[in-house]
Enzyme design. Structure first.
Site, PDB file in Angstrom:
ATOM      1  N   GLY A   1      21.468  60.595  51.349  1.00  0.00           N
ATOM      2  CA  GLY A   1      20.870  59.409  51.034  1.00  0.00           C
ATOM      3  C   GLY A   1      21.470  57.893  51.079  1.00  0.00           C
TER       4      GLY A   1
ATOM      5  N   LYS B   1      31.948  53.350  35.540  1.00  0.00           N
ATOM      6  CA  LYS B   1      31.391  52.214  35.536  1.00  0.00           C
ATOM      7  C   LYS B   1      30.217  52.113  36.137  1.00  0.00           C
ATOM      8  CE  LYS B   1      29.659  52.850  39.992  1.00  0.00           C
ATOM      9  NZ  LYS B   1      28.890  52.498  40.792  1.00  0.00           N
TER      10      LYS B   1
ATOM     11  N   ASN C   1      22.334  50.517  39.608  1.00  0.00           N
ATOM     12  CA  ASN C   1      22.209  50.540  37.867  1.00  0.00           C
ATOM     13  C   ASN C   1      21.558  49.258  36.883  1.00  0.00           C
ATOM     14  OD1 ASN C   1      22.569  53.508  37.476  1.00  0.00           O
ATOM     15  ND2 ASN C   1      24.469  53.083  39.509  1.00  0.00           N
TER      16      ASN C   1
HETATM   17  N1  LIG Z   1      24.314  54.554  47.497  1.00  0.00           N
HETATM   18  C1  LIG Z   1      25.422  53.862  47.081  1.00  0.00           C
HETATM   19  O1  LIG Z   1      25.876  52.570  46.995  1.00  0.00           O
HETATM   20  C2  LIG Z   1      26.309  53.957  46.266  1.00  0.00           C
HETATM   21  C3  LIG Z   1      27.861  54.168  46.752  1.00  0.00           C
HETATM   22  C4  LIG Z   1      29.054  55.106  46.414  1.00  0.00           C
HETATM   23  C5  LIG Z   1      28.487  55.887  45.891  1.00  0.00           C
HETATM   24  N2  LIG Z   1      27.591  56.678  45.979  1.00  0.00           N
HETATM   25  C6  LIG Z   1      27.337  57.411  45.019  1.00  0.00           C
HETATM   26  O2  LIG Z   1      26.852  58.722  45.991  1.00  0.00           O
HETATM   27  C7  LIG Z   1      26.168  59.859  44.980  1.00  0.00           C
HETATM   28  C8  LIG Z   1      25.480  60.016  46.223  1.00  0.00           C
HETATM   29  O3  LIG Z   1      24.149  58.512  46.492  1.00  0.00           O
HETATM   30  P1  LIG Z   1      23.312  58.204  47.401  1.00  0.00           P
HETATM   31  O4  LIG Z   1      23.449  56.926  47.323  1.00  0.00           O
HETATM   32  O5  LIG Z   1      23.906  58.823  48.794  1.00  0.00           O
HETATM   33  O6  LIG Z   1      21.778  58.544  47.096  1.00  0.00           O
HETATM   34  P2  LIG Z   1      20.159  57.807  47.004  1.00  0.00           P
HETATM   35  O7  LIG Z   1      20.501  57.607  46.030  1.00  0.00           O
HETATM   36  O8  LIG Z   1      20.392  57.286  48.402  1.00  0.00           O
HETATM   37  O9  LIG Z   1      19.285  59.147  47.460  1.00  0.00           O
HETATM   38  C9  LIG Z   1      18.806  60.409  46.568  1.00  0.00           C
HETATM   39  C10 LIG Z   1      18.783  61.584  47.802  1.00  0.00           C
HETATM   40  O10 LIG Z   1      18.858  62.976  46.765  1.00  0.00           O
HETATM   41  C11 LIG Z   1      17.938  63.872  46.925  1.00  0.00           C
HETATM   42  N3  LIG Z   1      17.029  64.575  46.537  1.00  0.00           N
HETATM   43  C12 LIG Z   1      16.026  64.028  46.205  1.00  0.00           C
HETATM   44  N4  LIG Z   1      16.176  65.207  44.974  1.00  0.00           N
HETATM   45  C13 LIG Z   1      16.590  65.901  45.875  1.00  0.00           C
HETATM   46  C14 LIG Z   1      17.219  67.664  45.671  1.00  0.00           C
HETATM   47  N5  LIG Z   1      16.135  68.430  44.665  1.00  0.00           N
HETATM   48  N6  LIG Z   1      18.232  68.362  45.356  1.00  0.00           N
HETATM   49  C15 LIG Z   1      19.297  67.831  46.279  1.00  0.00           C
HETATM   50  N7  LIG Z   1      18.731  66.794  46.433  1.00  0.00           N
HETATM   51  C16 LIG Z   1      17.961  66.162  46.191  1.00  0.00           C
HETATM   52  C17 LIG Z   1      17.320  62.594  48.296  1.00  0.00           C
HETATM   53  O11 LIG Z   1      16.646  63.555  49.442  1.00  0.00           O
HETATM   54  C18 LIG Z   1      18.693  61.778  48.803  1.00  0.00           C
HETATM   55  O12 LIG Z   1      19.153  61.731  49.623  1.00  0.00           O
HETATM   56  C19 LIG Z   1      25.682  59.309  43.590  1.00  0.00           C
HETATM   57  O13 LIG Z   1      26.825  59.847  43.339  1.00  0.00           O
HETATM   58  C20 LIG Z   1      25.906  57.954  43.669  1.00  0.00           C
HETATM   59  O14 LIG Z   1      26.650  57.065  42.814  1.00  0.00           O
HETATM   60  C21 LIG Z   1      26.325  55.469  45.976  1.00  0.00           C
HETATM   61  O1  LIG Z   2      23.828  50.898  43.401  1.00  0.00           O
HETATM   62  P1  LIG Z   2      24.807  51.714  42.417  1.00  0.00           P
HETATM   63  O2  LIG Z   2      24.705  51.220  41.084  1.00  0.00           O
HETATM   64  O3  LIG Z   2      24.755  52.862  42.218  1.00  0.00           O
HETATM   65  O4  LIG Z   2      26.464  51.282  42.874  1.00  0.00           O
HETATM   66  C1  LIG Z   2      26.463  51.873  43.864  1.00  0.00           C
HETATM   67  C2  LIG Z   2      27.936  52.170  44.809  1.00  0.00           C
HETATM   68  O5  LIG Z   2      29.030  52.853  43.043  1.00  0.00           O
HETATM   69  C3  LIG Z   2      29.307  51.197  44.681  1.00  0.00           C
HETATM   70  O6  LIG Z   2      30.030  51.143  44.404  1.00  0.00           O
END
Ligand SMILES: NC(=O)c1ccc[n+]([C@@H]2O[C@H](COP(=O)([O-])OP(=O)(O)OC[C@H]3O[C@@H](n4cnc5c(N)ncnc54)[C@H](O)[C@@H]3O)[C@@H](O)[C@H]2O)c1
Ligand SMILES: O=P(O)(O)OC[C@H](O)CO
Length: 364
Positions: free
Chosen positions: A24, A218, A283
């Site tokens: 993602g 958070k 969020n």
């Molecule tokens: N995006 C950010 O800025 C950020 C930063 C730090 C931490 N995170 C954390 O990282 C984690 C991943 O978030 P992200 O931003 O990489 O994802 P995202 O929300 O951008 O994307 C969703 C992902 O889920 C996948 N998906 C959809 N249906 C699915 C299924 N049935 N099985 C498996 N995968 C499926 C999609 O292909 C996609 O890769 C989350 O816990 C998020 O809180 C995100």
């Molecule tokens: O975009 P959010 O709210 O999923 O937050 C992204 C990251 O967790 C920030 O560190």
């Protein structure tokens, strides 16, 4: 370009082979960070496998094929080259089979199914790290994602959390992150080495639960901040919500895991992530829209409309936290967390977030 298959001749001294499970927004940025380091450091195999949950794009092409052809995740991180040594792979088993460093980074609701599919399929000497912000609630009680990975796969799991809005790191703006490790400092240092770049500074602390709970909780506070924004209450109110939220994050973490260190809340994973997420996270953004609509449009509907396939973690986390609080008789101790969940489910209006805050005791 076709996926490169590094042979042991041109990677003679490598010891560690990395697979990223998830692709993602953050998963793609994590792969980019890692890929720049595996090319530069001789102890790592150049190639980084990235497991992609396969989907068909509106063009009719498979996302995996497009990533391998263009070196871009056109759906979740458009416009950013991942590094030619990143190879997208839609086959989960194949993606992990040779790896001894597994980086988990998917929305938390998919982790149980992923772990089930991986049971018995990974190398016995593998180490894991979770970048997943969230937890599961089981009959026996809450289960952090790092524990789910450790228990289901029988491997050690560290965590990496921080003030890390992925799109900012993708364009190489400076930020920090925290690795939480359990026992082995050498393993923690290897993860720090794998992720650190001049614009992404990682430090390690021996507090897996503290780091992971900061990253998880958070997201519920970010919803509260978004409600405040939607109600146009201003910065002072939002700062008050952040402070009350941090207080509940700390109290909840320490009640669940008395070993959690106070100092962890001052690392990037703590107060810094809380600030960035309440200012610029997804969020916050969707919760603002929810409040502006008076709670009349559901989070599911707004998420689908505003995030193009990306997933919120805060709404399910607020529910999971509420389940733990209700089960343990702690609801009255955590009015912010409880109120956030009740707003998400429509039992309370968004304005309840301010009304509850006005009634809070002012000291911790
Ligand atoms: N995006 C950010 O800025 C950020 C930063 C730090 C931490 N995170 C954390 O990282 C984690 C991943 O978030 P992200 O931003 O990489 O994802 P995202 O929300 O951008 O994307 C969703 C992902 O889920 C996948 N998906 C959809 N249906 C699915 C299924 N049935 N099985 C498996 N995968 C499926 C999609 O292909 C996609 O890769 C989350 O816990 C998020 O809180 C995100
Ligand atoms: O975009 P959010 O709210 O999923 O937050 C992204 C990251 O967790 C920030 O560190």
């Amino acid at each position: 370009m076709a996926p490169s298959q590094d042979s042991s001749e041109n990677n003679a001294s490598y010891t560690f082979k990395v697979t990223v499970i998830g692709s993602g927004n953050w998963g793609s940025v994590a792969a980019k960070l890692i890929a720049s380091n595996t090319l530069a450091l001789t102890s790592f195999h150049d190639e980084v496998r990235m497991w992609v949950y396969e989907e068909t794009l509106p063009s009719g092409e498979k996302l995996t094929d497009v990533i391998n052809r263009t070196n871009e995740n056109v759906k979740y991180l458009p416009g950013i080259k991942l590094g030619r040594n990143v190879v997208a792979d839609p086959d989960l088993e194949n993606a992990v089979k040779d790896a001894n460093m597994l980086v988990f980074v998917t929305p938390h609701q998919f982790m149980e199914g992923i772990c089930r599919k991986l049971t018995g399929k990974i190398r016995a000497d593998a180490e894991a790290i979770s970048l997943v912000k969230g937890m599961e609630v089981k009959m026996e009680g809450p289960c952090m994602i790092s524990s789910l990975i450790s228990q289901q796969l029988g491997i050690n799991c560290s965590v990496l959390m921080g003030a890390n809005i992925a799109n900012e790191i993708a364009v190489e703006k400076f930020s920090e992150a925290t690795v939480g490790y359990r026992h082995n400092k050498d393993v923690a240092e290897r993860w720090v080495q794998l992720f650190t770049t001049p614009y992404f500074i990682v430090t390690a602390v021996q507090d897996v639960e503290g780091v992971e709970l900061c990253g998880t909780l958070k997201n519920a506070v970010a919803l509260a901040a978004g409600f405040v924004d939607g109600l146009e209450m201003g910065n002072n109110t939002k700062a008050a919500i952040m402070r009350l939220g941090l207080r509940e994050m700390k109290a909840f973490s320490k009640l669940l895991f008395p070993s959690v260190n106070d100092s962890t809340f001052f690392e990037s994973c703590g107060v810094a992530d809380l600030i960035t997420t309440c200012l610029g996270g997804r969020n916050r953004k969707v919760a603002e829209a929810f409040a502006k609509n008076g709670g009349k449009r559901s989070f599911d509907e707004l998420e689908a409309e505003m995030l193009q396939g990306q997933k919120l973690q805060g709404v399910s986390t607020a529910r999971e936290v509420y389940e733990v609080l209700a089960h343990r008789g702690w609801l009255e101790l955590f009015p912010l967390f409880s109120t956030v969940h009740e707003i998400c489910t429509g039992r309370l209006p968004p304005s309840a977030i301010v009304e509850y805050s006005e009634r809070q005791p002012r000291s911790s």
